[in-house]
Scaffold this motif. Structure first.
Motif, PDB file in Angstrom:
ATOM      1  N   UNK A  35      34.546  29.078  34.668  1.00  0.00           N
ATOM      2  CA  UNK A  35      35.643  29.590  33.843  1.00  0.00           C
ATOM      3  C   UNK A  35      36.343  30.694  34.624  1.00  0.00           C
ATOM      4  N   UNK A  36      37.669  30.770  34.483  1.00  0.00           N
ATOM      5  CA  UNK A  36      38.407  31.827  35.176  1.00  0.00           C
ATOM      6  C   UNK A  36      38.569  33.033  34.265  1.00  0.00           C
ATOM      7  N   UNK A  37      38.545  34.220  34.864  1.00  0.00           N
ATOM      8  CA  UNK A  37      38.826  35.451  34.132  1.00  0.00           C
ATOM      9  C   UNK A  37      40.021  36.101  34.799  1.00  0.00           C
ATOM     10  N   UNK A  38      41.119  36.231  34.040  1.00  0.00           N
ATOM     11  CA  UNK A  38      42.434  36.551  34.627  1.00  0.00           C
ATOM     12  C   UNK A  38      43.086  37.695  33.857  1.00  0.00           C
ATOM     13  N   UNK A  43      40.331  43.984  37.500  1.00  0.00           N
ATOM     14  CA  UNK A  43      39.213  43.091  37.824  1.00  0.00           C
ATOM     15  C   UNK A  43      37.867  43.703  37.441  1.00  0.00           C
ATOM     16  N   UNK A  44      37.888  44.785  36.659  1.00  0.00           N
ATOM     17  CA  UNK A  44      36.618  45.446  36.332  1.00  0.00           C
ATOM     18  C   UNK A  44      35.681  44.522  35.550  1.00  0.00           C
ATOM     19  N   UNK A  45      36.238  43.726  34.631  1.00  0.00           N
ATOM     20  CA  UNK A  45      35.371  42.802  33.893  1.00  0.00           C
ATOM     21  C   UNK A  45      34.875  41.663  34.785  1.00  0.00           C
ATOM     22  N   UNK A  46      35.671  41.276  35.791  1.00  0.00           N
ATOM     23  CA  UNK A  46      35.197  40.259  36.742  1.00  0.00           C
ATOM     24  C   UNK A  46      33.952  40.773  37.455  1.00  0.00           C
ATOM     25  N   UNK A  47      34.011  42.035  37.882  1.00  0.00           N
ATOM     26  CA  UNK A  47      32.854  42.609  38.585  1.00  0.00           C
ATOM     27  C   UNK A  47      31.639  42.665  37.664  1.00  0.00           C
ATOM     28  N   UNK A  48      31.850  43.030  36.406  1.00  0.00           N
ATOM     29  CA  UNK A  48      30.720  43.191  35.482  1.00  0.00           C
ATOM     30  C   UNK A  48      30.137  41.856  35.039  1.00  0.00           C
ATOM     31  N   UNK A  61      35.407  32.326  38.024  1.00  0.00           N
ATOM     32  CA  UNK A  61      36.533  32.170  38.950  1.00  0.00           C
ATOM     33  C   UNK A  61      37.417  33.410  38.810  1.00  0.00           C
ATOM     34  N   UNK A  62      37.681  34.085  39.929  1.00  0.00           N
ATOM     35  CA  UNK A  62      38.378  35.367  39.867  1.00  0.00           C
ATOM     36  C   UNK A  62      39.894  35.220  39.967  1.00  0.00           C
ATOM     37  N   UNK A  74      49.541  34.305  37.949  1.00  0.00           N
ATOM     38  CA  UNK A  74      48.120  34.588  38.165  1.00  0.00           C
ATOM     39  C   UNK A  74      47.822  34.382  39.644  1.00  0.00           C
ATOM     40  N   UNK A  75      47.197  35.402  40.225  1.00  0.00           N
ATOM     41  CA  UNK A  75      46.736  35.317  41.608  1.00  0.00           C
ATOM     42  C   UNK A  75      45.241  35.029  41.554  1.00  0.00           C
ATOM     43  N   UNK A  76      44.815  33.914  42.133  1.00  0.00           N
ATOM     44  CA  UNK A  76      43.387  33.565  42.220  1.00  0.00           C
ATOM     45  C   UNK A  76      42.912  33.859  43.634  1.00  0.00           C
ATOM     46  N   UNK A  77      41.782  34.529  43.762  1.00  0.00           N
ATOM     47  CA  UNK A  77      41.207  34.804  45.085  1.00  0.00           C
ATOM     48  C   UNK A  77      39.742  35.173  44.917  1.00  0.00           C
TER      49      UNK A  77
END
Ligand SMILES: [Zn+2]
Ligand SMILES: [Zn+2]
Length: 224
Positions: A35-38, A43-48, A61-62, A74-77
């Protein structure tokens, strides 16, 4: 593999009500493989969440969503430090300055910029074209025929692949729109590669009754 490419969590996106534990619970209950988080420039929640989601077998997916004068992207990387360099509301990134391991998708184009409040107009297409890798044609918050058809027309005109994402701000909307990605998704890099290889297909939302009927088919009926 089907992946929801557009999801927001709280507190990184203040407009969302999906807390960490809600996303983890949803992924566990629905056996979500990826699942992507966008979130909006955060991006703090992506890290957590990356670690706890990996523990239950879900690939995170970041991505970050940015709001600009030309609309939302949306930038995906896989590079979270790179994604952290983007802001929720900012200038349009210069084409040619985007990292090689990133993909950019023009999301809900006909709806304009969410946080920037910019308005869509048709001449934008040629300005945006050099910047993007794909167009989001199905967005869970903008399922009206005119939004979908305008986005589909843009993708066709620009010769770009199409994606879909729920743009979920509530747990029960996660997975409402998804993108079929050819092959398995084991990382963010796989999604970026699939977008660039045009190995993506948007999946129209499932009707609320969950009977497997697609809203896209209902629209087709209405048009006849
Ligand atoms: Zn948006
Ligand atoms: Zn969004």
């Amino acid at each position: 593999m089907r992946v929801d490419l557009h999801v927001h969590t709280y507190p990184a996106s203040s407009c969302s009500t999906i807390a960490y534990r809600d996303l983890i619970a949803c992924c566990r209950e629905q056996h979500i493989a990826a699942i992507a988080l966008t979130n909006h420039g955060d991006v703090s929640d992506n890290r957590r969440l990356e670690g706890p989601l990996a523990d239950i077998g879900t690939i995170l997916v970041h991505g970050v969503e940015i709001s600009t004068l030309w609309g939302d992207f949306i930038v995906y990387s896989p590079d979270l430090d790179y994604l952290a360099s983007f802001s929720d509301i900012q200038a349009v990134p210069q084409a040619g300055t985007i990292a090689d391991d990133a993909a950019i998708v023009w999301v809900h184009p006909a709806a304009g910029g969410g946080l920037s409040r910019s308005t869509y107009y048709s001449a934008l297409a040629h300005q945006v074209a050099p910047l993007i890798d794909a167009v989001e044609v199905w967005n869970g918050n903008w399922t009206g025929t005119s939004y979908v058809e305008t986005a589909e027309r843009l993708a066709r005109t620009l010769g770009l692949p199409e994606t879909a994402g729920s743009d979920a701000h509530r747990s029960d909307r996660i997975g409402f729109c998804t993108t079929e990605i050819d092959g398995d998704v084991g990382s963010t890099a796989d999604v970026v590669a699939a977008i660039k290889a045009r190995a993506v297909t948007p999946v129209a939302p499932v009707a609320p009754q969950g009977a497997g009927r697609r809203v896209g088919h209902l629209f087709d009926l209405f048009r006849r």
